[in-house]
Design an enzyme around this catalytic site. Structure first.
Site, PDB file in Angstrom:
ATOM      1  N   ARG A 197       0.893  -1.174   0.159  1.00 16.16           N
ATOM      2  CA  ARG A 197      -0.114   0.023  -0.035  1.00 16.16           C
ATOM      3  C   ARG A 197       0.943   1.050   0.009  1.00 16.16           C
ATOM      4  O   ARG A 197       0.655   2.300  -0.743  1.00 16.16           O
ATOM      5  CB  ARG A 197      -1.043  -0.026   1.169  1.00 16.16           C
ATOM      6  CG  ARG A 197      -2.016  -0.961   0.990  1.00 16.16           C
ATOM      7  CD  ARG A 197      -3.005  -0.885   2.256  1.00 16.16           C
ATOM      8  NE  ARG A 197      -2.170  -1.448   3.441  1.00 16.16           N
ATOM      9  CZ  ARG A 197      -2.258  -0.754   4.436  1.00 16.16           C
ATOM     10  NH1 ARG A 197      -3.052   0.547   4.509  1.00 16.16           N
ATOM     11  NH2 ARG A 197      -1.703  -0.859   5.633  1.00 16.16           N
ATOM     12  N   ASN A 233      -6.519  -2.719   2.170  1.00 13.55           N
ATOM     13  CA  ASN A 233      -6.629  -4.227   2.696  1.00 13.55           C
ATOM     14  C   ASN A 233      -7.970  -4.724   2.787  1.00 13.55           C
ATOM     15  O   ASN A 233      -8.737  -4.099   3.388  1.00 13.55           O
ATOM     16  CB  ASN A 233      -5.753  -4.717   3.864  1.00 13.55           C
ATOM     17  CG  ASN A 233      -4.375  -4.474   3.708  1.00 13.55           C
ATOM     18  OD1 ASN A 233      -3.760  -4.552   2.531  1.00 13.55           O
ATOM     19  ND2 ASN A 233      -3.589  -4.117   4.806  1.00 13.55           N
TER      20      ASN A 233
END
Length: 66
Positions: free
Chosen positions: A28, A46
């Site tokens: 990320r 997520n």
């Protein structure tokens, strides 16, 4: 007509989902850094099922590079 259309820039929006083991590899954080470098906007997160989902938007050539 938006400024991008007036300038002749093709805009693109892509939704994505990443499967596989991405925990612990800073996926990320890397995605955010790379998107900012390319002048893109979007989001990434997520999921409870262990995948990563997101959306990236911007100039078509930069989205393609992403």
């Amino acid at each position: 007509m938006c400024a991008a259309e007036a300038a002749g820039v093709k805009l693109l929006s892509v939704d994505f989902e990443i499967f596989g083991y991405v925990q612990g590899v800073c996926f990320r954080m890397y995605t955010e850094k790379e998107g900012l470098r390319l002048g893109l906007v979007g989001w990434v997160k997520n999921t409870y099922s262990g995948t990563v989902v997101g959306q990236v938007q911007g100039a078509a050539d930069m989205v393609q590079e992403m």
